[in-house]
Design a protein around this motif. Structure first.
Motif, short mmCIF file in Angstrom:
data_model
loop_
_atom_site.label_atom_id
_atom_site.label_comp_id
_atom_site.label_asym_id
_atom_site.label_seq_id
_atom_site.Cartn_x
_atom_site.Cartn_y
_atom_site.Cartn_z
N GLY A 360 0.68 -1.33 0.04
CA GLY A 360 0.09 -0.20 -0.01
C GLY A 360 0.94 1.08 0.06
O GLY A 360 0.59 2.16 -0.87
N ARG A 361 1.97 0.97 0.93
CA ARG A 361 2.92 2.40 0.77
C ARG A 361 3.39 2.43 -0.47
O ARG A 361 3.84 3.49 -0.89
N LEU A 362 4.15 1.56 -1.07
CA LEU A 362 4.89 1.40 -2.25
C LEU A 362 3.66 1.95 -3.35
O LEU A 362 4.18 2.78 -4.19
N VAL A 363 2.50 1.66 -3.55
CA VAL A 363 1.69 2.40 -4.39
C VAL A 363 1.27 3.80 -4.29
O VAL A 363 1.50 4.57 -5.16
N GLU A 364 1.34 4.24 -2.90
CA GLU A 364 1.30 5.71 -2.67
C GLU A 364 2.51 6.51 -3.10
O GLU A 364 2.21 7.45 -3.71
N THR A 365 3.69 6.00 -2.87
CA THR A 365 4.93 6.59 -3.23
C THR A 365 4.81 6.60 -4.69
O THR A 365 5.13 7.74 -5.33
N VAL A 366 4.82 5.50 -5.45
CA VAL A 366 4.70 5.70 -6.85
C VAL A 366 3.87 6.55 -7.64
O VAL A 366 3.94 7.51 -8.27
N LEU A 367 2.79 6.41 -6.99
CA LEU A 367 1.52 7.48 -7.70
C LEU A 367 1.82 8.64 -7.20
O LEU A 367 1.49 9.76 -8.07
N SER A 368 2.36 9.15 -6.06
CA SER A 368 2.51 10.43 -5.85
C SER A 368 3.54 11.04 -6.72
O SER A 368 3.57 12.16 -7.07
N GLN A 383 -6.92 1.69 -5.28
CA GLN A 383 -7.57 0.78 -4.39
C GLN A 383 -6.58 -0.39 -3.61
O GLN A 383 -6.05 -1.02 -4.11
N LEU A 384 -6.77 0.28 -2.27
CA LEU A 384 -5.74 -0.48 -1.37
C LEU A 384 -6.50 -1.28 -0.42
O LEU A 384 -7.13 -0.86 0.47
N ALA A 423 -3.71 -2.81 -4.69
CA ALA A 423 -2.95 -3.72 -3.85
C ALA A 423 -4.08 -4.83 -3.04
O ALA A 423 -4.83 -4.16 -2.39
N LEU A 424 -3.70 -5.93 -3.20
CA LEU A 424 -4.73 -6.80 -2.70
C LEU A 424 -4.25 -8.22 -2.37
O LEU A 424 -3.25 -8.44 -2.92
N ARG A 425 -5.01 -8.90 -1.63
CA ARG A 425 -4.74 -10.28 -1.58
C ARG A 425 -5.18 -11.21 -2.73
O ARG A 425 -6.37 -10.70 -3.62
N ASP A 426 -4.37 -12.31 -3.13
CA ASP A 426 -4.51 -13.12 -4.33
C ASP A 426 -4.30 -14.32 -3.87
O ASP A 426 -3.31 -14.93 -4.08
N GLY A 427 -5.24 -15.05 -3.12
CA GLY A 427 -5.19 -16.58 -2.65
C GLY A 427 -4.50 -16.38 -1.56
O GLY A 427 -4.33 -15.68 -0.77
N THR A 428 -3.17 -17.23 -1.63
CA THR A 428 -2.15 -17.21 -0.71
C THR A 428 -0.99 -16.07 -0.88
O THR A 428 -0.17 -16.00 0.22
N ARG A 429 -1.26 -15.34 -1.68
CA ARG A 429 -0.31 -14.30 -2.18
C ARG A 429 -1.02 -12.91 -2.07
O ARG A 429 -1.95 -12.80 -1.79
N GLY A 488 -9.07 -2.30 -22.70
CA GLY A 488 -8.13 -1.81 -21.89
C GLY A 488 -7.14 -3.18 -21.56
O GLY A 488 -7.23 -4.17 -22.26
N THR A 489 -6.28 -3.00 -20.38
CA THR A 489 -5.37 -3.85 -20.28
C THR A 489 -5.12 -3.90 -18.97
O THR A 489 -5.12 -2.85 -18.26
N VAL A 490 -5.02 -5.16 -18.26
CA VAL A 490 -4.75 -5.42 -16.82
C VAL A 490 -3.63 -6.31 -16.51
O VAL A 490 -3.24 -7.56 -17.36
N VAL A 491 -2.53 -5.71 -16.06
CA VAL A 491 -1.31 -6.61 -15.54
C VAL A 491 -1.27 -6.77 -14.21
O VAL A 491 -1.67 -5.78 -13.19
N ARG A 492 -1.33 -8.11 -13.50
CA ARG A 492 -1.36 -8.25 -12.04
C ARG A 492 -0.06 -8.95 -12.00
O ARG A 492 0.37 -10.15 -12.24
N LEU A 493 0.63 -8.36 -10.80
CA LEU A 493 2.03 -8.94 -10.27
C LEU A 493 1.66 -9.82 -9.10
O LEU A 493 1.30 -9.24 -7.81
N ARG A 494 1.54 -11.24 -9.23
CA ARG A 494 1.53 -11.92 -8.02
C ARG A 494 2.72 -12.23 -6.95
O ARG A 494 3.67 -12.83 -7.77
N LEU A 495 2.83 -11.76 -5.88
CA LEU A 495 4.03 -11.77 -5.05
C LEU A 495 3.85 -12.70 -3.81
O LEU A 495 2.82 -12.63 -3.26
N PRO A 496 5.10 -13.25 -3.07
CA PRO A 496 4.87 -14.03 -2.14
C PRO A 496 4.48 -13.36 -0.92
O PRO A 496 5.27 -12.00 -0.80
N VAL A 497 3.93 -13.78 -0.01
CA VAL A 497 3.68 -12.90 1.19
C VAL A 497 5.09 -13.25 2.12
O VAL A 497 5.64 -14.14 2.17
#
Length: 511
Positions: A360-368, A383-384, A423-429, A488-497
């Protein structure tokens, strides 16, 4: 010579020229290899048609039959690549190559085995081949027509329409030759005419409608290929004059001429292509260097200013005791330069230094930061998800990856729109998602979007999405891209917790 023989030779030359043009793009465009193979098969078939008319030797009939059969897997391969399904349907493509390659090999073996030749040239064998031909060709044309109906951009509709027309003329009309071979004498032989008419259609699609992508040197490449192909046809005629009564020697001679011709065409055409790509790589290096210079310029300027001030103070005989902040500034900027260099080294090697990262903080920094670069035509939305666990990752690398996606999204909406970063949950990630409301991608672009140096932008480097993919995979995650023309286009980056956070949370709940 008869008119049909001249048509066969002219079409043979044209198909060889088209094969040379396509061969120079192999490895750079997924359409190049199947089109070059298809053109070689068709040029071989046209030459065998000429040879049968000229020598009345039945062995050429088997060679022509084998060449005609190889157009089937080549057509399926080209169609799958054109509609962006080459990777997903690789099993069908390679299976078709295996089946028809075996049939073609059997026909070539039959050249020296009269009993096998008599078995092949029967109605039963012809009907078997027909039953094998219909599914892959039917599927290929169904995919092309479906793609044509779904295409939204005028240039893509024109390109798809030309491809459907060209393949219909080149391949579908070739089936009339098979029908005649099966004993349907009332069916007119249209294969020769079809290959002649289909050739300019495919050439227009390749050169005028950028089938292999933008290339300003295409006209010169085409002229070079045509001249070499014309020379090759003259060599064929010379071979017939020298070895008219020796079929085996003639086959070997024409095969050698064909390979030599294709090699010369590829070498000459590649020279044009390589020069253009070298310029593109240099432009990419220039943009990368400009970005690095921008990142280094500010700390260097700050250090220079501080050093100049202290030098002037020293020249006046003033003590530095009251100007310790300038020394601190210089040390800070030296450390900043070190961080910049480290960041670029990690960008090159994509070596993450995993630490807990608050997405969430990473998104805020990049968008600012992007808010200042955005001219205002695009609405930036975020949407965080609440209580999102941290990601195990490198904040600098992930920030660069997210900035690439945001910048791509902004560039995809030059007339305005909405860019949503989640920034969201995606299953276990956990996941970062960037959604734009631009024009979207066609199937071929979508399939190659993450390839190195692939870009559809005149000033693009082709490194952005490829870098994003490498960053995410280096973190043990995956990238999912969804796009459709007009949606449009949607790109999702799924990352480990971050597992340390998960273990602490589990211990807290247990307590």
């Amino acid at each position: 010579m008869t008119g049909a023989m001249w048509i066969s030779l002219a079409t043979c030359a044209g198909q060889l020229a088209l094969a040379g043009l396509a061969l120079a793009r192999v490895g750079r465009s997924p359409l190049a290899l199947p089109l070059s193979l298809l053109s070689i098969a068709l040029s071989t078939w046209n030459f065998t048609h000429f040879a049968m008319e000229r020598s009345d030797e039945p062995a050429w009939r088997l060679v022509g039959f084998a060449a005609a059969l190889m157009t089937v897997p080549c057509t399926l391969h080209f169609s799958l690549a054109f509609v962006g399904r080459r990777r997903r349907s690789a099993w069908a493509m390679f299976g078709t190559y295996a089946v028809f390659g075996a049939l073609a090999t059997a026909m070539l073996v039959a050249l020296g085995t009269p009993a096998l030749a008599r078995t092949i040239l029967t109605l039963r064998f012809g009907l078997t081949v027909t039953a094998l031909v219909v599914p892959p060709l039917g599927g290929a044309f169904a995919l092309l027509v479906w793609h044509l109906r779904g295409a939204r951009r005028p240039d893509e509709r024109a390109r798809a329409g030309l491809v459907v027309l060209g393949l219909t003329l080149l391949v579908a009309l070739l089936l009339t030759e098979l029908a005649v071979e099966l004993g349907l004498r009332q069916v007119p032989r249209l294969g020769n005419l079809g290959t002649l008419l289909g050739l300019p259609v495919m050439a227009i699609a390749s050169l005028r409608f950028d089938l292999f992508g933008r290339d300003e040197t295409a006209p010169r490449m085409a002229l070079h290929a045509v001249v070499l192909a014309g020379g090759g046809v003259l060599a064929y005629l010379t071979g017939f004059q020298l070895f008219a009564g020796e079929t085996g020697v003639l086959v070997m001679f024409t095969t050698a001429i064909t390979f030599a011709l294709l090699a010369a065409t590829r070498r000459g055409v590649t020279a044009y292509v390589t020069r253009g790509e070298r310029m593109e790589r240099l432009a990419t290096l220039g943009r990368f260097s400009a970005q690095m210079a921008h990142d280094l310029k500010n700390p260097i300027a700050a250090m220079k200013g501080a050093a100049q001030y202290l030098k002037e103070e020293h020249a006046r005989g003033q003590s530095w005791d009251g100007h310790g902040e300038f020394l601190d500034l210089m040390l800070e900027q030296v450390e900043r330069l070190g961080r910049v260099v480290d960041t670029y080294q990690r960008l090159a090697r994509v070596e993450p230094l995993p630490r807990p990262v608050d997405l969430g903080r990473l998104v805020e920094t990049v968008l600012s930061l992007q808010a200042f670069a955005n001219p205002g035509r695009v609405v930036l939305a975020r949407q965080l998800e609440a209580d999102l666990p941290p990601c195990a990752g490198d904040a600098d690398l992930l920030a660069n990856a997210l900035e690439n996606l945001v910048r791509n999204g902004l560039e995809a909406m030059p007339d305005g729109g909405t860019l949503t970063v989640r920034a969201l949950r995606d299953g276990t990630r956990v996941a970062l998602e960037v959604r734009d409301t631009g024009d979207g991608m066609d199937a071929r672009t979508r399939e190659r979007a993450f390839d190195d140096f692939f870009t559809t932008k005149a000033s693009g480097s082709g490194l952005g999405l490829a870098f994003v993919r490498r960053v995410v995979e280096a973190h043990g995650g995956e990238v999912v891209l969804t796009s459709r023309e007009g949606h449009g286009t949607v790109v999702r980056l799924r990352l480990p917790v971050d597992t340390g956070h998960t273990d602490e949370g589990a211990r807290g709940e247990a307590a």
